[in-house]
Design a protein around this motif. Structure first.
Motif, PDB file in Angstrom:
ATOM      1  N   LYS A   1       0.867 -32.928 -55.364  1.00 52.71           N
ATOM      2  CA  LYS A   1       1.939 -33.216 -54.407  1.00 52.71           C
ATOM      3  C   LYS A   1       3.319 -32.915 -54.991  1.00 52.71           C
ATOM      4  CE  LYS A   1       0.301 -37.366 -53.618  1.00 52.71           C
ATOM      5  NZ  LYS A   1      -0.970 -37.878 -53.823  1.00 52.71           N
ATOM      6  N   SER A   2       3.439 -32.944 -56.295  1.00 53.03           N
ATOM      7  CA  SER A   2       4.725 -32.655 -56.940  1.00 53.03           C
ATOM      8  C   SER A   2       5.098 -31.178 -56.879  1.00 53.03           C
ATOM      9  CB  SER A   2       4.677 -33.082 -58.411  1.00 53.03           C
ATOM     10  OG  SER A   2       4.457 -34.457 -58.517  1.00 53.03           O
ATOM     11  N   TRP A   3       4.138 -30.328 -56.524  1.00 48.99           N
ATOM     12  CA  TRP A   3       4.362 -28.881 -56.528  1.00 48.99           C
ATOM     13  C   TRP A   3       4.588 -28.336 -55.126  1.00 48.99           C
ATOM     14  CZ3 TRP A   3       5.201 -26.396 -61.004  1.00 48.99           C
ATOM     15  CH2 TRP A   3       4.858 -27.064 -62.166  1.00 48.99           C
ATOM     16  N   GLY A   4       4.679 -29.201 -54.138  1.00 46.36           N
ATOM     17  CA  GLY A   4       4.985 -28.752 -52.779  1.00 46.36           C
ATOM     18  C   GLY A   4       3.832 -28.252 -52.000  1.00 46.36           C
TER      19      GLY A   4
ATOM     20  N   THR B   1      -1.296 -32.365 -63.502  1.00 45.98           N
ATOM     21  CA  THR B   1      -0.191 -32.998 -62.806  1.00 45.98           C
ATOM     22  C   THR B   1      -0.535 -33.137 -61.327  1.00 45.98           C
ATOM     23  OG1 THR B   1       2.194 -32.890 -62.377  1.00 45.98           O
ATOM     24  CG2 THR B   1       1.006 -30.809 -62.399  1.00 45.98           C
ATOM     25  N   ASP B   2       0.115 -34.063 -60.666  1.00 50.94           N
ATOM     26  CA  ASP B   2      -0.151 -34.344 -59.262  1.00 50.94           C
ATOM     27  C   ASP B   2       0.242 -33.137 -58.401  1.00 50.94           C
ATOM     28  OD1 ASP B   2      -0.195 -35.302 -56.609  1.00 50.94           O
ATOM     29  OD2 ASP B   2       0.410 -37.301 -57.253  1.00 50.94           O
TER      30      ASP B   2
ATOM     31  N   THR C   1       2.975 -39.393 -64.931  1.00 54.74           N
ATOM     32  CA  THR C   1       2.791 -38.342 -63.920  1.00 54.74           C
ATOM     33  C   THR C   1       2.071 -37.115 -64.457  1.00 54.74           C
ATOM     34  OG1 THR C   1       4.974 -37.413 -64.392  1.00 54.74           O
ATOM     35  CG2 THR C   1       4.843 -39.095 -62.659  1.00 54.74           C
ATOM     36  N   TRP C   2       1.707 -37.103 -65.720  1.00 55.48           N
ATOM     37  CA  TRP C   2       1.001 -35.986 -66.353  1.00 55.48           C
ATOM     38  C   TRP C   2      -0.132 -36.539 -67.190  1.00 55.48           C
ATOM     39  CZ3 TRP C   2       2.628 -30.881 -65.774  1.00 55.48           C
ATOM     40  CH2 TRP C   2       3.889 -30.707 -65.194  1.00 55.48           C
TER      41      TRP C   2
ATOM     42  N   ALA D   1      -2.362 -28.215 -61.223  1.00 56.36           N
ATOM     43  CA  ALA D   1      -2.110 -29.173 -60.154  1.00 56.36           C
ATOM     44  C   ALA D   1      -3.440 -29.714 -59.638  1.00 56.36           C
ATOM     45  CB  ALA D   1      -1.339 -28.500 -59.023  1.00 56.36           C
TER      46      ALA D   1
ATOM     47  N   ASP E   1      -5.421 -33.141 -57.285  1.00 56.34           N
ATOM     48  CA  ASP E   1      -5.201 -34.177 -56.278  1.00 56.34           C
ATOM     49  C   ASP E   1      -5.295 -35.582 -56.853  1.00 56.34           C
ATOM     50  OD1 ASP E   1      -4.766 -32.366 -54.193  1.00 56.34           O
ATOM     51  OD2 ASP E   1      -6.912 -32.164 -53.829  1.00 56.34           O
TER      52      ASP E   1
ATOM     53  N   ASP F   1      -0.379 -25.625 -66.914  1.00 53.47           N
ATOM     54  CA  ASP F   1      -0.144 -26.793 -66.074  1.00 53.47           C
ATOM     55  C   ASP F   1      -1.015 -26.623 -64.842  1.00 53.47           C
ATOM     56  OD1 ASP F   1       1.794 -27.858 -67.762  1.00 53.47           O
ATOM     57  OD2 ASP F   1       3.446 -26.899 -66.711  1.00 53.47           O
TER      58      ASP F   1
END
Length: 128
Positions: free
Chosen positions: A125-128, A122-123, A107-108, A81, A83, A79
């Motif tokens: 931003k979804s991972w903090g 994946t975005d 979202t993926w 991450a 932008d 997976d």
């Protein structure tokens, strides 16, 4: 011996493939990682600033995993991450990956690398 001495850390994840060079070219370019070692049978890619490496190992008669996985051959996937999902997917396909079918949602993005391994974008931003 303290508890810290008994822990392990991931030093490298290795993907099996039929041909090492195309996989090393794809992943080193897509991730921006250096090819630290490469032969016809094996390559090791290292990230800038250190951290776990990515290995690519030639396996005779390699059978890539399936997507979607209906036969139990896909053991794991990466997976990543990013932008911008669309821009990253376009870049990956320009380097030799292909979009998987079906896609799991908005979202993926699931892609297949040149050796046949599924991986997800994946975005970030979804991972903090």
């Amino acid at each position: 011996m303290g508890e810290q001495d008994l822990t392990a850390r991931i030093a490298m994840v290795t993907l099996d493939c039929a041909e090492v060079a195309p996989s090393a070219d794809f992943w080193s370019t897509f991730l921006g990682w250096e090819v630290a070692a490469s032969t016809d049978d094996y390559a090791m890619l290292t990230p800038p600033g250190g951290g776990p490496a990515l290995g690519l190992g030639r396996v005779e008669d390699h059978q890539p995993p399936a997507w979607p996985d209906e036969g139990g051959r896909k053991q794991f996937h990466l997976d990543l991450a990013v932008d911008d999902l669309d821009a990253a997917a376009a870049r990956a396909t320009s380097l030799g990956a292909r979009l998987a079918d079906p896609q799991p949602g908005e979202t993926w993005r699931v892609l297949i690398d040149p050796a046949g391994h599924p991986f997800c974008l994946t975005d970030a931003k979804s991972w903090g």
